[in-house]
Design an enzyme around this catalytic site. Sequence first.
Site, PDB file in Angstrom:
ATOM      1  N   LYS A   1      46.150  26.424  25.369  1.00  0.00           N
ATOM      2  CA  LYS A   1      46.839  27.049  26.497  1.00  0.00           C
ATOM      3  C   LYS A   1      46.029  27.011  27.787  1.00  0.00           C
ATOM      4  CE  LYS A   1      50.392  28.271  24.060  1.00  0.00           C
ATOM      5  NZ  LYS A   1      51.672  27.608  24.199  1.00  0.00           N
TER       6      LYS A   1
ATOM      7  N   SER B   1      47.712  28.775  12.916  1.00  0.00           N
ATOM      8  CA  SER B   1      48.806  27.867  13.284  1.00  0.00           C
ATOM      9  C   SER B   1      48.406  26.410  13.039  1.00  0.00           C
ATOM     10  CB  SER B   1      49.232  28.068  14.742  1.00  0.00           C
ATOM     11  OG  SER B   1      48.262  27.553  15.632  1.00  0.00           O
TER      12      SER B   1
END
Lengths: 91, 316
Positions: free
Chosen positions: B44, B262
Amino acid sequence: MSISVRLPTVLRPHANGEARLDVDGGTVGEIIDGIVRKFPGMATNLLDQDGSLHRFVNVYVNDEDVRYLEKMETAVVDGDELSILPAVAGG
Amino acid sequence: MTVYRGIDELIGETPILDVSQLSPNPNVQILAKLEGNNPAGSVKDRIAKAMIDDAEKKGLLTPGQTIIEPSSGNTGIAMAMIASQRGYPIIVVVPESVSVERRQLLEIFGAEIIFTPGEQGSNGSVRVAQQMAAEHPEWAFLYQYGNDSNPRAHYETTGPEILRDVPDISHFVAGLGTSGTLMGVGSYLKEIKKSIQIWAVEPPAGENVEGLRSLEDGFVPPVFERWGGQDLLDRKMIVRPRESIECTRMLVKEAGLFAGISSGAALAGCRKAAAQIESGVIVFVVCDYGWKYLSTGAWTSDLDSATASTEKIIYF
């Protein structure tokens, strides 16, 4: 052919509180029809007016999203599991 | 060695590690793009920098202006890091159900945190941030779910890096959150080589979101729709917490790679793809490293209790 269907929390009130249903059908479309026949309150939650899947509903056969398989025509066989999940954010 | 003048200059240019020992098919390579190498610790960082740079350029973000952003954690952490260096106060709206480490990192980078009820998941945070942004037009609302700089960052950086380092890539696998990574990298790769398959993995996040009153409260990121997500993706699959943890443990054991949960889910997607094809080269995104998930016991508890505690948090 009976397929096990997993329902998310948000849909359980429309199915007498059940988390799992057994529904007969050979395609995803037939399973969805079967659910709606049994629980008419599900119709507006699962389908758009034209009968396609609601845009905020994802349906998975053995955890694969049917929109990327054969959509409502995706075949299901004995032992498959169908999951219905609401679309949510991540990130 | 280059001397960098600011922490945000360290964003991007991440390495790729061959973890083909985890491939179930000897003719299929599996390669991990290590986005945890970014300075605030996740993929991110790329979009946070791109969105802030773009808003500054367009005059939508001016010196000292407050930023507000909904996030399940990583975007908020990345934006807070950059905001702290550029003098922007930042408010991050997060679900209570994020891991304690994600909260701590937001605090470390000086963000003000607003919690939304855990049972509403990320959708609740999006709603609250939208309301607050509407009530405070003086704040900058960059909105990762609807900001084209998000997929564009991946179209311009992540995608080209992957193709440069792995010219024979056949499959790209990544987690689906805002959809920015998949839309940006996927669009770039398919423009260059149409045959590349784009596979999305996601957690069964909507299963237990009790705060949804009806499916009308559902959410599809505007970025996904604008970038033609349904045509771009070839497959999309759920990977459940137990399998995600099992694969996260495999990464440590077989490759020494301490990745976030994840990334375990993404590896599970790669293994599924590898088992279905004759040969190929699969690249997947290791979105972050494992540090932020230590409190879940994902590596240290028995599998049942690690799965149970992971089901309670948002890890995508």
